[in-house]
Structures are given as structure tokens and as C-alpha cells.
Write a protein that holds these residues in place. Structure first.
Motif, PDB file in Angstrom:
ATOM      1  N   SER A 220       0.824  -1.210   0.000  1.00  0.00           N
ATOM      2  CA  SER A 220       0.000   0.000   0.000  1.00  0.00           C
ATOM      3  C   SER A 220       0.859   1.261   0.000  1.00  0.00           C
ATOM      4  N   ALA A 221       1.995   1.212   0.707  1.00  0.00           N
ATOM      5  CA  ALA A 221       2.849   2.392   0.809  1.00  0.00           C
ATOM      6  C   ALA A 221       3.722   2.597  -0.424  1.00  0.00           C
ATOM      7  N   ARG A 222       4.132   1.508  -1.080  1.00  0.00           N
ATOM      8  CA  ARG A 222       5.112   1.618  -2.158  1.00  0.00           C
ATOM      9  C   ARG A 222       4.501   1.638  -3.555  1.00  0.00           C
ATOM     10  N   LEU A 223       3.298   1.071  -3.722  1.00  0.00           N
ATOM     11  CA  LEU A 223       2.679   1.074  -5.049  1.00  0.00           C
ATOM     12  C   LEU A 223       2.189   2.480  -5.393  1.00  0.00           C
ATOM     13  N   PRO A 224       2.174   2.831  -6.663  1.00  0.00           N
ATOM     14  CA  PRO A 224       1.728   4.182  -7.047  1.00  0.00           C
ATOM     15  C   PRO A 224       0.256   4.408  -6.716  1.00  0.00           C
TER      16      PRO A 224
END
Length: 338
Positions: A220-224
Motif C-alpha cells: 500500500s505504501a510503495r505502489l503508485p
């Protein structure tokens, strides 16, 4: 809580060392906060961290998922139990007919709705408590909260126990429905029989939850961040599906051991390690045979966790959207002066 204790200690020290003030008469009780108040503060802070929205979103996501994927689960169950290929499992269900296809669905529906409610709700509340009260680092809080949530889920094992009995063809003539199976097991073998196979379930739930939440939060934090609803929904589905399918594949042998233990009834249950060795011998002493049905299970988990993650995220968005109240037209105050 710790600040209150420090304040109480400082007040007690000031009372005993100051000579310009007179201390009130003591009643024999030791200074400081009573032990009961510590428990009440912990209870208030810990359970106060829980949010009902998390429980509701987990419950709704599970209901959507089980309704869509139960027939797939039943084929996987037959492969787990009998070690047969998917074509044989499909032939068994086809021979039994449509009336038996959804037989035994009530226990997993009840178990999964409550289980995912506990999983998301307890995880969120425990993590919030550890971070806010104990300043624990985020990764440590996620791991501990995942294990706590998984351990709490294990109390629902009786649902899995009855589901196993109803899905196994050798018990078709013994039980007519879920409530009948519950009553029979309790009346003839006691409540302890409902928790047969708890050891592999305990390990599976705790470890898989810890892995799931850490990986899910990282994704959730790293995906665009997607702007359109369709692309965002697709990304949520794929992220949940890949994570869930991977974890389900890793812990698949624990499910095989659980099903083997729960397919028996009445006699003394063997330990998980003994069951593991027995299954290994029964399946031609090949570790690969532990994974019979795993390919189909991975596909089902991909769909199942994708549906659950997407449903959870969308339900959460709906829950947190505040309805806009219509604005009343502004009117100037009426003057009463002449």
C-alpha cells in the motif's frame, strides 16, 4: 499511564521530605496507584484503540468472498483429504450433485465473517495500542499485532472442525446439517473434540497474519497512487491476490495436517508431528505429495484474497466517507429596531 505513576511517586516523596507542611493522617495503605486501577487503565486504553469500522469491513469482505469461492474450496478439500488429482475431485462433486455442492457452507460463512472481522479489527486495535502507548516501531507492532489477531482467530476452530466433517463424504450419512453435526460431536465426544487440530491452526493463523499485514502495508505504501476507480480497484485486487496466494502456498502443508487430523473423530488425536510423518509415509514418502491440490488452492487463494482485499478497501472508503450536509441559505438577522 506511566506519567500518572511518576506524578504519584513525586507527590509521595514531597510529602515525606518537606518540613514546612503537615502531612494528613495515614490510613495504613501504601502510597501509589492501586493495582486494580492499573488493570482498568490497560483495559480502557487497549480496547479503546479498537474501531468498529475495521470489524465491520472485515466481516463484509469475508461474506462476499465465501459466497463466490466455496465450490472451489470443496474441490481442494477433497484433494487434501484423499490425495487425488483435480479431475477425480471434480468427478466426485459432479456425482454427488448440486444439492451437495453448497453443503457445509454455513460453518465457513459464519467462521470467515467472524474470523476476518477479528483479523482486521484486532490487528488494527493492537497495532494502534502498541504504537501510541509503547512507542513500538511500526514493523514490530505489525508483527505482534498480526500474531495476536491470528491467535484470537483460533477460538473459531469449531467452525472449521464441523466444516471438515460435513465436507467429507464418509460422514454424509451421519449429519444432516451444521447444527446436527455440532450437537452430535458435543453430545458424544465433548467440547474438546471441536478443537481437534488446534496446533497447526494456531501456527498457521499467527504466522500467516503477521506476513500478510506486513506485506500488505508495504504494498500500500510503495505502489503508485491511482486516480481512476477502475485502476485503483485492479491494483488493490492484484496486491491482495498475490500476497494472499503466496502466503497460502507457503503454509499449505499445515492445512493438509489440519484436515487429516480433523477427518477423524472419537479416538485420541495424534500430535501434529506424528500426523506429518504418517501423511509422508502414506503419500509415497515424497514431500511434493504434501502439495497435492496446492496449485488449485493457489488459484483459489489468488481470487479469494483479491476479492477480500478489494471488498475491504472499498467498504473502508464507504465507512470513512462523511456525508455532506446540505448548506442552509444564509439569511441576514431581522432587525427589531425602529
Amino acid at each position: 499511564m506511566r506519567d500518572d505513576d511518576d506524578t504519584a511517586a513525586q507527590n509521595a516523596h514531597a510529602t515525606t521530605t518537606t518540613t514546612t507542611r503537615t502531612s494528613p493522617p495515614t490510613t495504613g495503605r501504601k502510597s501509589g496507584v492501586p493495582r486494580s486501577s492499573h488493570a482498568s487503565v490497560f483495559t480502557e486504553r487497549f480496547f479503546g484503540s479498537f474501531q468498529w469500522e475495521e470489524f465491520a469491513c472485515g466481516c463484509g469482505a469475508a461474506g462476499v468472498n465465501i459466497s463466490a469461492t466455496y465450490p472451489i474450496y470443496k474441490m481442494i478439500f477433497r484433494q487434501m483429504l484423499h490425495g487425488v488429482p483435480i479431475t477425480s475431485a471434480f468427478a466426485q462433486l459432479r456425482h454427488e450433485g448440486l444439492s451437495f455442492l453448497y453443503r457445509g457452507m454455513l460453518p465457513p460463512l459464519a467462521q470467515k465473517t467472524i474470523s476476518l472481522s477479528i483479523m482486521f479489527g484486532v490487528f488494527d486495535g493492537t497495532r494502534r495500542y502498541l504504537v501510541e502507548d509503547y512507542r513500538l516501531n511500526d514493523y514490530g507492532a505489525k508483527v505482534i499485532a498480526g500474531v495476536v489477531a491470528g491467535s484470537a482467530e483460533s477460538i473459531l476452530l469449531p467452525f472449521e472442525r464441523v466444516q471438515t466433517l460435513l465436507a467429507d463424504s464418509k460422514f454424509h450419512q451421519h449429519f444432516s446439517n451444521t447444527s446436527n453435526a455440532f450437537r452430535y460431536v458435543v453430545a458424544h465426544h465433548g467440547y474438546r473434540e471441536l478443537y481437534r487440530g488446534i496446533e497447526p491452526v494456531f501456527w498457521r493463523n499467527g504466522l500467516s497474519n503477521a506476513f500478510f499485514f506486513v506485506l500488505r502495508e508495504e504494498a500500500s505504501a510503495r505502489l503508485p497512487k491511482r486516480k481512476s476507480v477502475s485502476s485503483r480497484t485492479a491494483q488493490e485486487f492484484v496486491a491482495g491476490a498475490v500476497i494472499g496466494a503466496s502466503i497460502s502456498t507457503i503454509f499449505y502443508p499445515l492445512n493438509v495436517i489440519k484436515v487429516s487430523l480433523q477427518s477423524e473423530m472419537g479416538h485420541r488425536s495424534e500430535g501434529s508431528w506424528q500426523a506429518c510423518k504418517r501423511i509422508y509415509r502414506e503419500r509415497d514418502s515424497r514431500i511434493g505429495n504434501f502439495y497435492r491440490g496446492c496449485a488449485f488452492n493457489t488459484g483459489r487463494s489468488f481470487i479469494s484474497w483479491g476479492i477480500m482485499n478489494t471488498a475491504y478497501e472499498n467498504l473502508k472508503k464507504l465507512m470513512h466517507e462523511q456525508p455532506q450536509m446540505p448548506q442552509m441559505p444564509h439569511t441576514a438577522p431581522i432587525s427589531t429596531s425602529k
